[in-house]
Design an enzyme around this catalytic site. Structure first.
Site, short mmCIF file in Angstrom:
data_model
loop_
_atom_site.label_atom_id
_atom_site.label_comp_id
_atom_site.label_asym_id
_atom_site.label_seq_id
_atom_site.Cartn_x
_atom_site.Cartn_y
_atom_site.Cartn_z
N LYS A 18 0.84 -1.21 0.00
CA LYS A 18 0.00 0.00 0.00
C LYS A 18 0.87 1.25 0.00
CE LYS A 18 -2.44 -0.49 3.71
NZ LYS A 18 -1.76 -1.69 4.26
N GLY A 19 1.99 1.20 0.72
CA GLY A 19 2.87 2.36 0.80
C GLY A 19 3.42 2.74 -0.56
N ILE A 20 3.81 1.74 -1.35
CA ILE A 20 4.33 2.00 -2.70
C ILE A 20 3.22 2.52 -3.61
CG2 ILE A 20 5.41 0.96 -4.73
CD1 ILE A 20 7.29 1.22 -2.35
N LYS A 191 -10.95 -14.45 -5.61
CA LYS A 191 -11.86 -14.45 -4.46
C LYS A 191 -11.33 -13.59 -3.29
CE LYS A 191 -15.84 -16.69 -4.73
NZ LYS A 191 -16.04 -16.45 -6.18
N GLY A 357 21.53 0.45 15.64
CA GLY A 357 20.77 -0.43 16.52
C GLY A 357 20.91 0.04 17.95
N CYS A 384 25.57 5.64 12.96
CA CYS A 384 25.06 5.86 14.31
C CYS A 384 25.74 4.92 15.30
CB CYS A 384 23.53 5.73 14.33
SG CYS A 384 22.76 6.43 15.81
N ARG A 465 21.02 8.69 21.71
CA ARG A 465 21.19 9.22 23.07
C ARG A 465 22.66 9.32 23.46
NH1 ARG A 465 16.11 8.99 25.45
NH2 ARG A 465 14.74 7.34 24.66
N HIS A 511 21.97 9.91 10.55
CA HIS A 511 21.51 8.88 9.60
C HIS A 511 21.37 9.51 8.22
CE1 HIS A 511 20.23 5.70 12.56
NE2 HIS A 511 20.31 6.75 13.37
N GLU A 513 20.96 8.22 5.43
CA GLU A 513 20.01 7.52 4.55
C GLU A 513 18.66 8.21 4.49
OE1 GLU A 513 19.95 5.44 8.63
OE2 GLU A 513 21.44 6.26 7.25
#
Length: 533
Positions: A18-20, A191, A357, A384, A465, A511, A513
């Site tokens: 759905k996001g795409i 169906k 992470g 990170c 943090r 980040h 990205e």
């Protein structure tokens, strides 16, 4: 013109794309010159995605204003080339929190507060207010989950009410559902789609169109059946079949007349779409045949969506360099437990990303991998936590501080080379309290990072943090680490090893990205892929 609204719903199963579809819908309207906004509704009770384990919900995507949001916002930003805000991710937790706050303040004085109208009114108000504040022509709203989920019903009811309030010219419903192929017979079954549409109609929503996910293009007979049982003409049923790349989906839909269909239903001009750059990008993806193996070293590798922005940043960087990164997934916990040997899994890769992470699990496995990558001159980007552990490894192996660590992992380490940010020491709540969102970074000249960005000031998004402990910085610099980026407050943002010591070894606290786009990949990922090639 008045704001228009397109709701995207899903059926049969979650995770079907759905996001795409939502992002593709936005791209086709934007390519026609319309100002498009896009919202993701997540029906869970969490206020945001920030406290979730990536295995539960995939990557936590960070917006410029510090929102910890659903990964679909990453799809939206990449496809549309825009920056969204935390307001573009609505959760049940946010809605109920606002309603209960208003009730406690007496704003509903004398009334019994109920799902209808108070919760549904809050939902409608959030959507309409954001559309007006951002001045969009069309606001797309993806409702997470599947039709029939209990937690999604208030949002579907609010959408139904908006159709009544604003009219069919101003509110459309795009329903995405799965048509599976039976492996035994090769038959395309309709169906599941039929039942999904029936459930949507049962709650009062007639879809404007049905977009059918399938492993192969929708057959004419299947299209006829779906249209018949969805109470739609055939031209309102579109095929969204599997492709080499999700970036091809808007082009597949456009070739079926989806863009023209949208403008007709919205009663707006169908301008000539400008998709040339997008088409060139997709053609490059499909034509490149040179691969470069890049290790992805992390602790959530069993769910690749945990790192989806990084994988997309690498792909976009690769396309700009005419190579395809072949991702080699390395579970850091398996290295740590001795289930795999670091030299065996990394000996054939040409580059590596040490992934972000939280928490102790897999930490020592990552550190072993970093040591191998550094000593064997394999291009490496630490993101990170990956950057922080690169500092820990360097402190242990080069500085000789054998028990060096981050206080996140060992609060009693004698050498806390990574430590909690000072402002984090007084924080009690976990949600939304990290250093979040975009910050200015001062890049140091005559460094690899400066060569990649080509400017002295850049802006990247943060989610952490802990930071490099400045008490150990002089020793680290004397031992060979270069700081190539600083915050205005004197925090370390980028580190690297000099090119005479390593062909490419860069650590980034933010980040990058999250600012990478298909047509404009982030320079740090371009640098890694180029060095790996």
């Amino acid at each position: 013109m008045n704001e228009k609204y397109i709701f995207v719903t899903g059926g049969v199963m979650s995770g079907i794309g759905k996001g795409i579809v939502s992002a593709s819908t936005g791209l086709l309207l934007k390519s026609r010159g319309y100002n498009v906004g896009i919202i993701k509704i997540d029906p869970y009770l969490n206020v945001d995605a920030g406290t979730m384990n990536p295995y539960a919900h995939g990557e936590v995507y960070v917006t410029e204003d510090g929102g910890e949001t659903d990964l679909d916002l990453g799809h939206y930003e990449r496809f549309l080339g825009i920056n969204l805000s935390k307001k573009h991710n609505i959760t049940t937790g946010q809605i109920y929190f606002n309603v209960i706050t208003k009730e406690r303040k007496g704003e509903y004085l004398g009334k019994t507060v109920q799902i209808i109208p108070h919760v549904t009114d809050e939902i409608k108000n959030r959507i309409i207010t954001l559309a007006k504040e951002t001045g969009v022509d069309v606001m797309i709203i993806e409702i997470g989950g599947t039709v029939g989920d209990i937690e999604g019903l208030p949002f579907l009811e609010a959408a139904r009410q908006m159709w009544i309030d604003l009219g069919s010219d101003n509110v459309l419903f795009m329903h995405v559902a799965m048509s599976p192929i039976l492996s035994a017979t090769g038959e395309q079954k309709t169906k599941p789609v039929q039942h999904s549409v029936q459930e949507l109609r049962r709650i009062g929503i007639q879809p404007t169109a049905v977009i059918v996910r399938s492993s192969r293009p929708l057959e004419d007979e299947s299209r006829y059946k779906i249209a018949l049982f969805s109470n739609l003409p055939r031209e309102a049923v579109f095929s969204d079949h599997d492709t080499i790349t999700p970036y091809e989906v808007p082009l597949i839909l456009e070739n079926q007349g989806y863009g023209k269909f949208l403008t007709k239903k919205l009663n707006i001009n169908d301008r000539e779409p400008d998709l040339a750059s997008w088409e060139n990008f997709v053609e490059k993806i499909k034509s490149i045949n040179k691969e470069v193996p890049i290790a992805m070293i992390g602790k959530y590798t069993k769910l690749k969506d945990s790192y989806i922005s990084i994988t997309e940043a690498l792909k976009s960087a690769g396309v700009s360099l005419n190579v395809i990164p072949k991702l080699v997934w390395v579970e850091a916990t398996d290295i740590e437990n001795g289930h795999i040997k670091v030299e065996e899994v990394l000996q054939n890769v040409k580059g590596a990303v040490v992934l972000p992470g939280f928490g102790a699990r897999g930490t020592e496995g990552k550190i072993k991998a970093i040591k191998y990558l550094r000593e064997n001159n394999i291009p490496t980007l630490g993101v990170c936590f990956g950057m922080q552990l690169s500092v820990v490894e360097y402190a242990r192996d080069v500085l000789g501080l054998k028990d060096a660590n981050s206080t996140e992992i060992n609060p009693n380490t004698p050498y806390p080379v990574i430590d909690l940010l000072p402002e984090q020491r007084i924080i009690d709540n976990m949600g939304g309290t990290m250093r979040l969102g975009v910050s200015k970074i001062n890049v140091v000249k005559n460094t690899t990072v400066y060569d990649l960005y080509g400017r002295e000031i850049v802006y990247e998004r943060h989610r952490h943090r802990y930071e490099v402990n400045l008490q150990y910085l002089d020793k680290l610099i004397d031992a060979g680490i270069k700081v190539s980026g600083w915050s205005d407050k004197g925090l370390v943002e980028f580190i690297e090893l000099s090119k005479r010591d390593h062909k490419f070894f860069v650590g980034t606290q933010p980040h990058p990205e999250f600012t990478s786009r298909p047509l404009n990949p982030n320079p740090l990922y371009v640098g890694l892929v180029k060095a790996s090639s």
